[in-house]
Design a protein around this motif. Sequence first.
Motif, PDB file in Angstrom:
ATOM      1  N   THR A 199       2.181   1.518   3.170  1.00 24.90           N
ATOM      2  CA  THR A 199       1.820   1.843   1.782  1.00 24.90           C
ATOM      3  C   THR A 199       1.328   3.320   1.662  1.00 24.90           C
ATOM      4  OG1 THR A 199       0.538  -0.592   1.586  1.00 24.90           O
ATOM      5  CG2 THR A 199      -0.396   1.352   0.138  1.00 24.90           C
ATOM      6  N   TYR A 200       1.287   3.485   2.699  1.00 26.29           N
ATOM      7  CA  TYR A 200       0.566   5.163   2.352  1.00 26.29           C
ATOM      8  C   TYR A 200       2.712   5.349   1.746  1.00 26.29           C
ATOM      9  CZ  TYR A 200       1.089  10.015   4.214  1.00 26.29           C
ATOM     10  OH  TYR A 200       1.337  11.540   4.194  1.00 26.29           O
ATOM     11  N   CYS A 201       3.481   5.263   3.177  1.00 26.38           N
ATOM     12  CA  CYS A 201       4.941   5.922   2.936  1.00 26.38           C
ATOM     13  C   CYS A 201       5.096   5.519   1.178  1.00 26.38           C
ATOM     14  CB  CYS A 201       5.980   5.620   3.885  1.00 26.38           C
ATOM     15  SG  CYS A 201       5.225   5.503   5.430  1.00 26.38           S
TER      16      CYS A 201
ATOM     17  N   MET B  90       2.911 -10.915  -0.778  1.00 32.51           N
ATOM     18  CA  MET B  90       1.519 -10.791  -1.965  1.00 32.51           C
ATOM     19  C   MET B  90      -0.128 -11.460  -0.822  1.00 32.51           C
ATOM     20  SD  MET B  90       2.294  -9.136  -4.586  1.00 32.51           S
ATOM     21  CE  MET B  90       1.000  -9.884  -5.297  1.00 32.51           C
ATOM     22  N   VAL B  91      -0.928 -11.060  -0.897  1.00 29.23           N
ATOM     23  CA  VAL B  91      -1.469 -11.781  -0.379  1.00 29.23           C
ATOM     24  C   VAL B  91      -3.041 -11.584  -0.938  1.00 29.23           C
ATOM     25  CG1 VAL B  91      -1.086 -11.330   2.025  1.00 29.23           C
ATOM     26  CG2 VAL B  91      -2.474  -9.367   1.297  1.00 29.23           C
TER      27      VAL B  91
ATOM     28  N   ARG C  13      -1.874  -3.048  -3.910  1.00 29.16           N
ATOM     29  CA  ARG C  13      -1.849  -2.826  -3.344  1.00 29.16           C
ATOM     30  C   ARG C  13      -3.051  -2.156  -1.911  1.00 29.16           C
ATOM     31  NH1 ARG C  13       2.959   2.371  -4.614  1.00 29.16           N
ATOM     32  NH2 ARG C  13       0.976   2.822  -4.815  1.00 29.16           N
ATOM     33  N   LEU C  14      -2.671  -2.745  -0.656  1.00 26.73           N
ATOM     34  CA  LEU C  14      -3.500  -2.864   0.303  1.00 26.73           C
ATOM     35  C   LEU C  14      -3.217  -1.516   0.775  1.00 26.73           C
ATOM     36  CD1 LEU C  14      -4.312  -5.210   3.421  1.00 26.73           C
ATOM     37  CD2 LEU C  14      -3.796  -3.647   3.533  1.00 26.73           C
TER      38      LEU C  14
ATOM     39  N   ILE D 207      -2.713  -9.029  -4.079  1.00 27.07           N
ATOM     40  CA  ILE D 207      -2.187  -7.140  -3.845  1.00 27.07           C
ATOM     41  C   ILE D 207      -1.491  -7.577  -2.893  1.00 27.07           C
ATOM     42  CG2 ILE D 207      -4.630  -6.111  -3.719  1.00 27.07           C
ATOM     43  CD1 ILE D 207      -4.947  -6.537  -0.948  1.00 27.07           C
ATOM     44  N   VAL D 208      -0.165  -6.676  -2.922  1.00 24.50           N
ATOM     45  CA  VAL D 208       1.259  -6.310  -1.412  1.00 24.50           C
ATOM     46  C   VAL D 208       1.001  -6.160  -0.891  1.00 24.50           C
ATOM     47  CG1 VAL D 208       2.139  -4.609  -4.160  1.00 24.50           C
ATOM     48  CG2 VAL D 208       3.636  -6.462  -2.892  1.00 24.50           C
TER      49      VAL D 208
END
Length: 227
Positions: free
Chosen positions: A52-54, A159-160, A189-190, A219-220
């Motif tokens: 997610t950060y990237c 997806m979670v 996003r997580l 969230i993905v």
Amino acid sequence: MRRDGSARRPFAALLAGLLLLGPGAALPAGARSTDTPGRFDHYVLTLSWSPTYCEMEGPRAEPSQCRRARPFAFVVHGLWPQFERGWPEYCQDPAPFVPEPVLRSMLELMPSRRLVLHQWRKHGTCSGLDATAYFDKVRQARAAVVIPEPFRRIDDYRMVSPGEVEAAFRAANPGLQADMISVACDSRRLTEVKICLDKSLAFAPCEEVDRRSCRTQRIVMPPMRGG
């Protein structure tokens, strides 16, 4: 909410701002009048979902973390001293030196020199420990948490729900209760999983952190990069 993006500043800067504002001005949310090394209630171990950060940072992302040869999953964002309400920051300015061997030894858990140094200046200096002891504490905290098997490698978008992620961490970590963990997200996003620990690194309740959990229903989790 990502704490390292907050508007809090060292006390000297806050005081200067308050003097300019005049009498009756209030401290910003979360700020405290004094931040003393070693004075805090518990730790927050923050595990960042690296993909997610990237994805969020794109070309601005740290190459050491986001280049394709480094397929990171959950990485340590930080180990944060925390009050029951609020938190200390920048407890020593300038921060004491971090020995180069200590810095290098952390890169497997915190894959950016800049991140390691920033976490030491902002949070580690409030632990009451020197740099070597603080980063040893970070290692111990990370070792105390088991990453659930489904989240050790993800090769496609998944997806979670925040509840599913929390339940998986609780199942993998006996003794971790619902009020001891928080799942963070941006709009879709997580981003992080935050786990509260007492000073002996046993799981501990943390009402304020738990209250800030992600409220989005689905969230993905972006996939890990190849390597």
